[in-house]
Design a protein around this motif. Structure first.
Motif, PDB file in Angstrom:
ATOM      1  N   UNK A   1     -11.737   8.945   8.208  1.00 26.87           N
ATOM      2  CA  UNK A   1     -10.609   9.791   7.855  1.00 26.87           C
ATOM      3  C   UNK A   1      -9.633   9.070   6.951  1.00 26.87           C
ATOM      4  N   UNK A   2      -8.805   9.859   6.245  1.00 25.27           N
ATOM      5  CA  UNK A   2      -7.746   9.312   5.397  1.00 25.27           C
ATOM      6  C   UNK A   2      -6.412   9.552   6.097  1.00 25.27           C
ATOM      7  N   UNK A   3      -5.577   8.533   6.131  1.00 24.17           N
ATOM      8  CA  UNK A   3      -4.287   8.639   6.801  1.00 24.17           C
ATOM      9  C   UNK A   3      -3.177   8.261   5.829  1.00 24.17           C
ATOM     10  N   UNK A   4      -1.992   8.782   6.069  1.00 25.25           N
ATOM     11  CA  UNK A   4      -0.868   8.502   5.173  1.00 25.25           C
ATOM     12  C   UNK A   4       0.398   8.272   5.965  1.00 25.25           C
ATOM     13  N   UNK A   5       1.320   7.539   5.385  1.00 17.63           N
ATOM     14  CA  UNK A   5       2.624   7.286   5.985  1.00 17.63           C
ATOM     15  C   UNK A   5       3.601   8.310   5.417  1.00 17.63           C
ATOM     16  N   UNK A   6       4.112   9.208   6.221  1.00 16.46           N
ATOM     17  CA  UNK A   6       5.037  10.230   5.710  1.00 16.46           C
ATOM     18  C   UNK A   6       6.278   9.582   5.086  1.00 16.46           C
ATOM     19  N   UNK A   7       6.682  10.074   3.903  1.00 13.50           N
ATOM     20  CA  UNK A   7       7.863   9.550   3.216  1.00 13.50           C
ATOM     21  C   UNK A   7       8.788  10.701   2.855  1.00 13.50           C
ATOM     22  N   UNK A   8      10.065  10.526   3.097  1.00 18.66           N
ATOM     23  CA  UNK A   8      11.050  11.572   2.847  1.00 18.66           C
ATOM     24  C   UNK A   8      11.671  11.474   1.450  1.00 18.66           C
ATOM     25  N   UNK A   9      11.609  10.273   0.865  1.00 18.30           N
ATOM     26  CA  UNK A   9      12.255  10.063  -0.428  1.00 18.30           C
ATOM     27  C   UNK A   9      11.354  10.414  -1.597  1.00 18.30           C
ATOM     28  N   UNK A  10      11.714   9.906  -2.769  1.00 12.08           N
ATOM     29  CA  UNK A  10      10.994  10.236  -3.996  1.00 12.08           C
ATOM     30  C   UNK A  10       9.967   9.191  -4.413  1.00 12.08           C
ATOM     31  N   UNK A  11       9.889   8.068  -3.694  1.00 16.25           N
ATOM     32  CA  UNK A  11       8.915   7.033  -4.044  1.00 16.25           C
ATOM     33  C   UNK A  11       7.495   7.560  -3.865  1.00 16.25           C
ATOM     34  N   UNK A  12       6.619   7.190  -4.800  1.00 16.49           N
ATOM     35  CA  UNK A  12       5.226   7.648  -4.741  1.00 16.49           C
ATOM     36  C   UNK A  12       4.413   6.874  -3.709  1.00 16.49           C
ATOM     37  N   UNK A  13       4.766   5.635  -3.482  1.00 15.04           N
ATOM     38  CA  UNK A  13       3.992   4.808  -2.555  1.00 15.04           C
ATOM     39  C   UNK A  13       4.854   3.670  -2.042  1.00 15.04           C
ATOM     40  N   UNK A  14       4.306   2.929  -1.071  1.00 17.53           N
ATOM     41  CA  UNK A  14       4.986   1.778  -0.494  1.00 17.53           C
ATOM     42  C   UNK A  14       4.317   0.486  -0.960  1.00 17.53           C
ATOM     43  N   UNK A  15       5.078  -0.590  -0.946  1.00 19.52           N
ATOM     44  CA  UNK A  15       4.504  -1.913  -1.164  1.00 19.52           C
ATOM     45  C   UNK A  15       3.384  -2.153  -0.149  1.00 19.52           C
ATOM     46  N   UNK A  16       2.327  -2.846  -0.567  1.00 18.45           N
ATOM     47  CA  UNK A  16       1.150  -3.035   0.298  1.00 18.45           C
ATOM     48  C   UNK A  16       1.496  -3.694   1.624  1.00 18.45           C
ATOM     49  N   UNK A  17       2.366  -4.700   1.595  1.00 16.98           N
ATOM     50  CA  UNK A  17       2.700  -5.382   2.852  1.00 16.98           C
ATOM     51  C   UNK A  17       3.553  -4.497   3.756  1.00 16.98           C
ATOM     52  N   UNK A  18       4.396  -3.644   3.163  1.00 13.33           N
ATOM     53  CA  UNK A  18       5.210  -2.717   3.954  1.00 13.33           C
ATOM     54  C   UNK A  18       4.314  -1.649   4.577  1.00 13.33           C
TER      55      UNK A  18
ATOM     56  N   UNK B   1     -13.373   3.463  14.898  1.00 13.87           N
ATOM     57  CA  UNK B   1     -13.019   4.500  13.939  1.00 13.87           C
ATOM     58  C   UNK B   1     -12.490   3.822  12.685  1.00 13.87           C
ATOM     59  N   UNK B   2     -12.886   4.311  11.521  1.00 11.73           N
ATOM     60  CA  UNK B   2     -12.478   3.704  10.260  1.00 11.73           C
ATOM     61  C   UNK B   2     -11.507   4.643   9.546  1.00 11.73           C
ATOM     62  N   UNK B   3     -10.311   4.131   9.210  1.00 13.19           N
ATOM     63  CA  UNK B   3      -9.314   4.930   8.503  1.00 13.19           C
ATOM     64  C   UNK B   3      -8.876   4.208   7.229  1.00 13.19           C
ATOM     65  N   UNK B   4      -8.756   4.944   6.151  1.00 20.27           N
ATOM     66  CA  UNK B   4      -8.206   4.391   4.916  1.00 20.27           C
ATOM     67  C   UNK B   4      -6.812   4.951   4.696  1.00 20.27           C
ATOM     68  N   UNK B   5      -5.856   4.076   4.391  1.00 20.88           N
ATOM     69  CA  UNK B   5      -4.486   4.505   4.136  1.00 20.88           C
ATOM     70  C   UNK B   5      -4.344   4.912   2.671  1.00 20.88           C
ATOM     71  N   UNK B   6      -3.745   6.084   2.440  1.00 23.69           N
ATOM     72  CA  UNK B   6      -3.583   6.603   1.078  1.00 23.69           C
ATOM     73  C   UNK B   6      -2.202   7.241   0.928  1.00 23.69           C
ATOM     74  N   UNK B   7      -1.601   7.199  -0.276  1.00 25.06           N
ATOM     75  CA  UNK B   7      -0.316   7.881  -0.518  1.00 25.06           C
ATOM     76  C   UNK B   7      -0.583   9.336  -0.916  1.00 25.06           C
ATOM     77  N   UNK B   8      -1.072  10.113   0.010  1.00 29.24           N
ATOM     78  CA  UNK B   8      -1.530  11.479  -0.282  1.00 29.24           C
ATOM     79  C   UNK B   8      -1.013  12.413   0.813  1.00 29.24           C
TER      80      UNK B   8
END
Length: 255
Positions: A227-244, A184-191
């Protein structure tokens, strides 16, 4: 061991070019490790060592490991502290260097794979390799990324690059399409509209794509994904550092 004392020695000049030039590394198929830990890590790797350079002080301090690396190397040299400073990229060099041959390109990957789409920061790249090795990721695909043999990448990987040889892709879309029959192929996105990564079942073979630091995963790669997957974030940052982002993704893949 031969001794080198002159700063104008041709081998010293050649090694300095390997350290500072990605083009030189690619042409010669050689790269340079600096520091006791990285250099002695190569003893437990498949990498061949062409040259080993060490100061008298470092040899006395690391006599057992130095003798082993001397045996593994095609040629070994004692160098002065001044030459070590000339070659060194770190603030306080340990006086230990190894010039290694790049391995043959790898094709086999395994079940749990990370694909890196245009990751350009050497520190990010090294951190991703370090985490991938620590968590037991089977393989890494790299496309249009920074040089994994950049000294900053090698240091940040803490030897991970030596133990987790990546597959280099000339066309990431084609590479992913070739894996679709088995993964399965997933792309990580801040969406926020993408599926939260915490809700995915990673028990089957899969590939998760981590994108460029500024632009993320390319539209073409996203279109080729299941599919597109995202890391849920509770704060105000738009995205995470790539390594994080990669570290969190790999943790979810492997837990």
């Amino acid at each position: 061991m031969e001794r080198i004392t002159s700063k104008t020695n041709q081998l010293v000049k050649d090694i300095k070019r390997l350290i500072t030039s990605s083009k030189e590394r690619a042409e010669k198929r050689l790269f340079v490790l600096e520091g006791a830990r990285l250099c002695f890590d190569v003893l437990n790797s498949v990498y061949g060592v062409k040259y080993f350079l060490i100061t008298d002080e470092a040899y006395a301090r690391y006599s057992y490991e130095a003798a082993k690396l001397e045996e593994k190397s095609e040629k070994s040299f004692l160098i002065t502290a001044e030459l070590a400073e000339k070659l060194g990229e770190t603030k306080n060099t340990q006086g230990v260097f190894a010039v290694c041959a790049m391995p043959e390109e790898k094709n086999l990957l395994g079940d749990k794979i990370i694909a890196l789409d245009s990751v350009q920061d050497p520190a990010n790249m090294g951190a991703i390799f370090r985490t991938a090795e620590a968590l037991g990721i089977d393989g890494i695909v790299i496309y249009n990324c920074c040089d994994i043999y950049n000294p900053k990448t090698l240091r940040a990987s803490m030897g991970g690059v030596l133990r987790l040889t990546p597959v280099k892709s000339a066309d990431l879309v084609k590479t992913l399409e070739g894996l679709k029959a088995s993964h399965k192929i997933y792309s990580t996105v801040p969406d926020s509209g993408a599926k939260p990564i915490t809700e995915l079942d990673f028990s089957d073979p899969c590939v998760c794509v981590i994108g460029n630091e500024a632009n993320g995963v390319s539209d073409e790669v996203k279109a080729a994904s299941d599919g597109l997957i995202t890391i849920p974030m509770m704060g105000n940052a738009e995205s995470l550092n790539a390594s994080v982002a990669a570290a969190i993704t790999m943790w979810e893949m492997m837990r």
